[in-house]
Enzyme design. Structure first.
Site, PDB file in Angstrom:
ATOM      1  N   GLU A   1       9.152  27.254 -30.651  1.00 27.66           N
ATOM      2  CA  GLU A   1      10.447  27.896 -30.387  1.00 27.66           C
ATOM      3  C   GLU A   1      10.314  29.347 -29.950  1.00 27.66           C
ATOM      4  O   GLU A   1      11.208  29.882 -29.291  1.00 27.66           O
ATOM      5  CB  GLU A   1      11.335  27.803 -31.641  1.00 27.66           C
ATOM      6  CG  GLU A   1      11.139  28.912 -32.683  1.00 27.66           C
ATOM      7  CD  GLU A   1       9.759  28.919 -33.321  1.00 27.66           C
ATOM      8  OE1 GLU A   1       9.070  27.877 -33.243  1.00 27.66           O
ATOM      9  OE2 GLU A   1       9.341  29.957 -33.865  1.00 27.66           O
TER      10      GLU A   1
ATOM     11  N   ASP B   1       9.153  23.064 -32.644  1.00 22.76           N
ATOM     12  CA  ASP B   1       8.411  24.103 -33.367  1.00 22.76           C
ATOM     13  C   ASP B   1       7.768  25.109 -32.411  1.00 22.76           C
ATOM     14  O   ASP B   1       7.277  26.146 -32.845  1.00 22.76           O
ATOM     15  CB  ASP B   1       7.364  23.446 -34.269  1.00 22.76           C
ATOM     16  CG  ASP B   1       6.854  24.389 -35.357  1.00 22.76           C
ATOM     17  OD1 ASP B   1       7.486  25.450 -35.546  1.00 22.76           O
ATOM     18  OD2 ASP B   1       5.840  24.060 -35.995  1.00 22.76           O
TER      19      ASP B   1
ATOM     20  N   ARG C   1       8.410  30.804 -27.735  1.00 21.60           N
ATOM     21  CA  ARG C   1       8.407  30.961 -26.274  1.00 21.60           C
ATOM     22  C   ARG C   1       9.790  30.718 -25.690  1.00 21.60           C
ATOM     23  O   ARG C   1      10.142  31.255 -24.653  1.00 21.60           O
ATOM     24  CB  ARG C   1       7.358  30.031 -25.662  1.00 21.60           C
ATOM     25  CG  ARG C   1       7.589  28.585 -25.932  1.00 21.60           C
ATOM     26  CD  ARG C   1       6.348  27.730 -25.714  1.00 21.60           C
ATOM     27  NE  ARG C   1       5.370  27.858 -26.795  1.00 21.60           N
ATOM     28  CZ  ARG C   1       4.202  27.214 -26.831  1.00 21.60           C
ATOM     29  NH1 ARG C   1       3.859  26.409 -25.840  1.00 21.60           N
ATOM     30  NH2 ARG C   1       3.383  27.376 -27.845  1.00 21.60           N
TER      31      ARG C   1
ATOM     32  N   ASP D   1      11.153  30.130 -39.585  1.00 22.51           N
ATOM     33  CA  ASP D   1      10.740  29.043 -38.696  1.00 22.51           C
ATOM     34  C   ASP D   1      10.382  27.801 -39.507  1.00 22.51           C
ATOM     35  O   ASP D   1       9.259  27.647 -39.966  1.00 22.51           O
ATOM     36  CB  ASP D   1       9.527  29.501 -37.853  1.00 22.51           C
ATOM     37  CG  ASP D   1       9.079  28.427 -36.876  1.00 22.51           C
ATOM     38  OD1 ASP D   1       9.824  27.433 -36.698  1.00 22.51           O
ATOM     39  OD2 ASP D   1       7.990  28.593 -36.282  1.00 22.51           O
TER      40      ASP D   1
ATOM     41  N   LYS E   1       9.582  38.893 -30.999  1.00 18.76           N
ATOM     42  CA  LYS E   1      10.075  37.606 -31.500  1.00 18.76           C
ATOM     43  C   LYS E   1      10.754  37.800 -32.852  1.00 18.76           C
ATOM     44  O   LYS E   1      10.151  38.303 -33.789  1.00 18.76           O
ATOM     45  CB  LYS E   1       8.916  36.615 -31.633  1.00 18.76           C
ATOM     46  CG  LYS E   1       9.295  35.284 -32.291  1.00 18.76           C
ATOM     47  CD  LYS E   1       8.124  34.303 -32.312  1.00 18.76           C
ATOM     48  CE  LYS E   1       8.452  33.051 -33.138  1.00 18.76           C
ATOM     49  NZ  LYS E   1       7.314  32.102 -33.196  1.00 18.76           N
TER      50      LYS E   1
ATOM     51  N   LYS F   1       7.994  21.532 -40.055  1.00 17.76           N
ATOM     52  CA  LYS F   1       6.654  21.890 -40.528  1.00 17.76           C
ATOM     53  C   LYS F   1       6.382  21.221 -41.876  1.00 17.76           C
ATOM     54  O   LYS F   1       7.308  20.917 -42.615  1.00 17.76           O
ATOM     55  CB  LYS F   1       6.560  23.408 -40.708  1.00 17.76           C
ATOM     56  CG  LYS F   1       6.500  24.199 -39.415  1.00 17.76           C
ATOM     57  CD  LYS F   1       6.378  25.683 -39.712  1.00 17.76           C
ATOM     58  CE  LYS F   1       6.352  26.507 -38.432  1.00 17.76           C
ATOM     59  NZ  LYS F   1       5.163  26.283 -37.602  1.00 17.76           N
TER      60      LYS F   1
ATOM     61  N   ASP G   1       8.060  35.241 -39.403  1.00 21.45           N
ATOM     62  CA  ASP G   1       8.085  34.906 -37.985  1.00 21.45           C
ATOM     63  C   ASP G   1       8.954  35.870 -37.166  1.00 21.45           C
ATOM     64  O   ASP G   1       9.136  35.690 -35.971  1.00 21.45           O
ATOM     65  CB  ASP G   1       8.557  33.455 -37.810  1.00 21.45           C
ATOM     66  CG  ASP G   1       7.920  32.768 -36.620  1.00 21.45           C
ATOM     67  OD1 ASP G   1       6.898  33.273 -36.117  1.00 21.45           O
ATOM     68  OD2 ASP G   1       8.450  31.739 -36.174  1.00 21.45           O
TER      69      ASP G   1
HETATM   70  N1  BES Z   1       5.681  30.705 -35.764  1.00 16.87           N
HETATM   71  C1  BES Z   1       4.774  29.691 -35.379  1.00 16.87           C
HETATM   72  C2  BES Z   1       3.353  30.201 -35.206  1.00 16.87           C
HETATM   73  C3  BES Z   1       2.650  30.634 -36.443  1.00 16.87           C
HETATM   74  C4  BES Z   1       2.013  29.718 -37.254  1.00 16.87           C
HETATM   75  C5  BES Z   1       2.561  31.977 -36.760  1.00 16.87           C
HETATM   76  C6  BES Z   1       1.342  30.151 -38.377  1.00 16.87           C
HETATM   77  C7  BES Z   1       1.905  32.400 -37.884  1.00 16.87           C
HETATM   78  C8  BES Z   1       1.281  31.487 -38.698  1.00 16.87           C
HETATM   79  C9  BES Z   1       5.197  29.091 -34.061  1.00 16.87           C
HETATM   80  O1  BES Z   1       6.558  29.050 -33.809  1.00 16.87           O
HETATM   81  C10 BES Z   1       4.726  27.687 -34.063  1.00 16.87           C
HETATM   82  O2  BES Z   1       5.195  26.913 -34.843  1.00 16.87           O
HETATM   83  N2  BES Z   1       3.784  27.380 -33.181  1.00 16.87           N
HETATM   84  C11 BES Z   1       3.230  26.080 -33.076  1.00 16.87           C
HETATM   85  C12 BES Z   1       3.119  25.764 -31.616  1.00 16.87           C
HETATM   86  C13 BES Z   1       2.867  24.315 -31.318  1.00 16.87           C
HETATM   87  C14 BES Z   1       4.032  23.467 -31.737  1.00 16.87           C
HETATM   88  C15 BES Z   1       2.614  24.198 -29.849  1.00 16.87           C
HETATM   89  C16 BES Z   1       1.867  26.085 -33.745  1.00 16.87           C
HETATM   90  O3  BES Z   1       1.179  27.099 -33.755  1.00 16.87           O
HETATM   91  O4  BES Z   1       1.520  25.039 -34.304  1.00 16.87           O
HETATM   92 ZN    ZN Z   2       7.672  30.459 -34.793  1.00 11.51          ZN
HETATM   93 MN    MN Z   3       7.442  27.305 -34.657  1.00 13.50          MN
END
Ligand code: BES
Ligand code: ZN
Ligand code: MN
Length: 503
Positions: free
Chosen positions: A348, A346, A350, A269, A264, A276, A287
């Site tokens: 993103e 968010d 996947r 992000d 990834k 966020k 990220d």
């Molecule tokens: N990059 C984030 C995941 C992440 C969060 C990695 C904190 C490291 C530290 C990912 O893209 C994300 O935002 N995931 C969301 C998914 C949700 C919207 C289903 C999450 O984890 O809140």
């Molecule tokens: Zn992310």
């Molecule tokens: Mn995200």
């Protein structure tokens, strides 16, 4: 830092700092014993007084040990003798190298590597010592005008028994190649997103090009032509153009199916329109750590000339809000033809990975493994010590599990069951890109699973913001805790030592 290997007696080899192991309860390692005899019981007397507990990871710096061939001696605690296994060995080496550096020594002679670790050989000892030492010495100060040059430690000599010299050399060579890959990945992670853009990642990949490592970069127009609607949806809000980077390392037999590693590469992000919260958003420069891991791994594969075919696939883009950004409720068509309702911009990772996974089919892979900072949920579930692991092939998951145990990069498998797929139901498209509050790591993998039907697949969904106390900026007058957070690339994947890994 220069690392070398030598074989010699501790009481004779002159150096700036000698590092010897000591067990709890006052038992001495062979090297410590030799120094003790030469010093007429100086070390054992000190231990008898109870001046040093010798717990694994504790150290004691001694000056002017009588008749020692070094002005400094570091006693490295190894814990209880019957518990001296992988973990305590790594702890002891890391702490000892740190103590040697702090001592002001210019070079250090480390005798821990000649110690016996049950089930391990000299080759493993050296690989792990090189990795632990390099890790603990890591600093990221490229962007500071004043570098910390106060530390003089420039050379570490690992001692091994004479008969182990050859295999130890091999282990050191492997350890250093992997350590270089790890450092490469850490640096990319630590670089801010205004430097480490998708184009920067592509340029770094190109730098790895060599006759048996071919690098290609697809531009947004190429992705459009291919039909990568999911990856392009994420890229819509960004001004920085997206890149799809592939690295093809051909070290194996011509027809041998490759291992494909998908990383990834979200260089920042923000969450996109589903933006966020402000607190700690800077951490989202990390990220792209999966991408960094893939780049580091490919670099190590090439450096070691591994007799394998390995392909890296890196979808790279920012995830930004903006007038053109993808919006909650938008429906896009992925490269696979499946449609996706993007309910949360968010989620993103996947979206870019699903197109990269479909793209991987063209390499006729043996296995495909993705490495991604996919969900915060993974850290909530497992904490920072293991990485999560999911996949559609249990023998592959078992291989990755045991390679992780060998390399000290442990994984913990989570279930991938059909029942969870219901959470991805969409009213308007083939699937939604989010699965609700429950089992966030598993539903993310369920999403990817729908794009991995044609090959054996494993998913490392983090946690990647591993807190590594020694790896940041401590001692540089900087206490920003987040600057010390670094992801940990999956060394397991390229563990050439582990005959269990990825045959
Ligand atoms: N990059 C984030 C995941 C992440 C969060 C990695 C904190 C490291 C530290 C990912 O893209 C994300 O935002 N995931 C969301 C998914 C949700 C919207 C289903 C999450 O984890 O809140
Ligand atoms: Zn992310
Ligand atoms: Mn995200």
């Amino acid at each position: 830092m220069k690392f070398t290997i030598q074989s010699g007696a501790a009481e004779k080899q002159r150096c700036d700092c000698a590092v010897v192991g000591v067990f709890e309860g006052g038992r001495l390692s062979a090297a410590a014993q030799r120094l003790d005899i030469a010093g007429k019981g100086f070390i054992s007397a000190l231990l008898k007084r109870g001046d040093f507990s010798a717990k694994a990871g504790e150290t004691l710096l001694l000056h002017a040990v009588p008749h020692a061939p070094a002005p400094r001696v570091v006693l490295a605690g190894c814990g209880k003798q019957d518990e001296f296994k992988d973990a305590n060995y790594r702890k002891a080496v890391a702490a000892a190298v740190k103590a040697a550096r702090a001592s002001g020594a210019k070079d250090a002679m480390v005798y821990l590597t000649e110690m016996e670790i049950s089930g391990r050989d000299g080759r493993w000892n050296l690989r792990q010592a090189a990795l632990a030492a390099d890790d603990v010495l890591y600093r990221f100060d490229q962007l500071k005008s004043e570098k910390n040059n106060a530390r003089k430690l420039a050379k570490i000599v690992f001692n091994v028994a004479g008969r182990a010299l050859k295999s130890a050399q091999q282990g050191l060579r492997e350890g250093l190649a992997v350590a270089d890959g790890v450092k490469f990945a850490k640096d990319l992670g630590n670089l801010p997103s205004n430097v480490c853009t998708p184009a920067y990642l592509a340029a770094q990949a190109k730098k790895l090009s060599q006759p048996n490592l071919k690098v290609t970069v697809l531009e947004p127009r190429d992705m459009e032509r291919l039909g990568m609607g999911a990856l392009l949806a994420v890229a819509r809000g960004a001004r920085e153009p997206a890149k799809l980077i592939t690295l093809e390392y051909r070290g194996g037999a011509k027809g041998a199916k490759p291992v494909v590693l998908v990383g990834k590469g979200i260089t920042f992000d923000s969450g996109g329109i589903s933006i966020k919260p402000a607190a700690n958003m800077d951490e989202m420069k990390y990220d792209m750590s999966g991408a960094g891991s893939v780049l580091g791994t490919l670099a190590a594969c090439a450096a070691l000339k591994l007799p394998l075919n390995v392909v890296g696939v890196i979808p790279a883009t920012e995830n930004m809000p903006g007038g053109k950004a993808v919006k909650p409720g938008d429906i896009v068509t992925s490269l696979s033809g499946q449609t996706i309702e993007i309910l949360n911009t968010d989620a993103e990772g996947r979206l870019i990975l699903c197109d990269a996974l479909t793209y991987s089919e063209r390499f006729k892979p043996d296995v495909v493994i993705d490495i991604a900072t996919l969900t915060g949920a993974c850290v909530v579930a497992l904490g920072k010590h293991p990485s999560g692991l999911l996949g559609n092939d249990q023998p592959l998951a078992d291989d990755l599990q045991s390679a992780g145990a060998d390399s000290g990069d442990r994984v913990w498998q989570l279930p991938l069951w059909d029942e969870y797929q219901d959470q991805l139901k969409s009213n308007f498209a083939d699937m939604s890109n989010v699965g609700g509050r429950e089992a966030g790591t598993i539903t993310a993998a369920c999403f990817l699973w729908r794009f991995t039907k044609k090959f054996r697949w494993g998913d490392y969904p983090g946690p990647w913001l591993k807190f590594m106390g020694a790896s940041g900026c401590r001692g540089h007058g900087l206490s920003n805790r987040r600057q010390q957070r670094l992801h940990r690339p999956p060394r397991a994947v390229i563990d050439p030592l582990s005959d269990k890994s990825l045959r």
